[in-house]
Write an enzyme that holds these catalytic residues in place. Sequence first.
Site, short mmCIF file in Angstrom:
data_model
loop_
_atom_site.label_atom_id
_atom_site.label_comp_id
_atom_site.label_asym_id
_atom_site.label_seq_id
_atom_site.Cartn_x
_atom_site.Cartn_y
_atom_site.Cartn_z
N THR A 1 0.24 -2.91 1.78
CA THR A 1 0.77 -4.00 0.95
C THR A 1 2.01 -4.54 1.63
O THR A 1 2.81 -3.80 2.20
CB THR A 1 1.07 -3.52 -0.48
N PHE B 1 5.45 -6.58 1.13
CA PHE B 1 6.46 -6.93 0.13
C PHE B 1 7.48 -7.85 0.81
O PHE B 1 7.64 -7.81 2.04
CB PHE B 1 7.19 -5.66 -0.35
O1 LIG Z 1 2.69 -1.15 -9.59
C1 LIG Z 1 3.28 -0.85 -8.54
O2 LIG Z 1 3.60 0.30 -8.20
C2 LIG Z 1 3.64 -1.93 -7.62
O3 LIG Z 1 4.64 -1.84 -6.95
C3 LIG Z 1 2.66 -3.04 -7.48
C4 LIG Z 1 1.59 -2.56 -6.57
C5 LIG Z 1 0.47 -1.93 -7.09
C6 LIG Z 1 -0.52 -1.48 -6.21
C7 LIG Z 1 -0.38 -1.64 -4.84
C8 LIG Z 1 0.76 -2.23 -4.34
C9 LIG Z 1 1.75 -2.71 -5.20
#
Ligand SMILES: O=C(O)C(=O)Cc1ccccc1
Length: 312
Positions: free
Chosen positions: A180, A182
């Site tokens: 992911t 960010f």
């Molecule tokens: O819900 C979380 O922990 C988040 O940070 C959002 C998320 C959820 C799943 C993968 C990456 C980010």
Amino acid sequence: MTDAVRVRYAYLGPSGTFTEAALRTVPDVEHAELLPCASVPAALEAVRSGEADGAVVPIENSVEGGVPVTLDELADGRLVITREILLRVSFALMARPGTHLEDCKRITTHPHAAAQTRHWVADHLPRAEVMLASSTAAAAAAVAEPGSEFDAAIAPRIAAEQYHLNVLADQIEDNRDAVTRFVLATRPVPPPPLTGADKTSLVAFIRDDHPGALLEILDEFAVRGVNLTRIESRPTGDGIGRYCFSIDCEGHVEEARVGEALMGLRRVCGEVRFLGSYPRADGARISTRPGTSDVDFRDAASWLASLKEGRT
Ligand SMILES: O=C(O)C(=O)Cc1ccccc1
């Protein structure tokens, strides 16, 4: 360090989310104040209002692509991206002590986590219902509540310790390479310095709907050798069929080919919102195509100047 100078970072909370793990990679974060927020819009609004100095939010994942809520919130152009963070995400199924895998009928998690564990859940808990939560850690916290309506949460393994849950299954992601992306968003500031391995984000609005409008946008990048790393159309919210383009490209606004592409977009688009230039998290250096380096642009500009001075 006194409270008066502590940097305040908002993030998608509560504590234990992947977003918090991403935020914890930011330099000097140990001296900062962390403000968990209930949603991505709330985290970004905390920055706009001045309550926080920056917010870390998920923007793209390798399984589902762009995160619409983040793209749409950033599209207003009131914040800029100053850093990107890549995080490998791995999910665990967790429950209150005494709950077994076969008891898990109602599972809760964040929509990204649900999407990235769909096959595992279908294979191992085919009758389970998955209810969506605002974050994975919020899901773990909900399962930990006495009398919770949920049997289990899908969350980062670390959340199990924080919310006193037992891990029933670990590494349940369908794709082991899931990453992911960010970003750290702040109120507008000059971009961090050019590193040679940078990205630029922007939103382009077409001037009037006409054949080739997207091609004109792409052309501004293509003719200057600027590679795109993401392009998505998003509704502007002004009516059906009205879209803008959310774009990430390689390079920094301080580089001539990127700056010139932005100027080209400014001429051909109704509006261009610059969302920042920032170092690439993977550090991959960009190879410029022949004729598109800063030296080439400078050389072309001085050649033009010499023509105007009558030197052929
Ligand atoms: O819900 C979380 O922990 C988040 O940070 C959002 C998320 C959820 C799943 C993968 C990456 C980010």
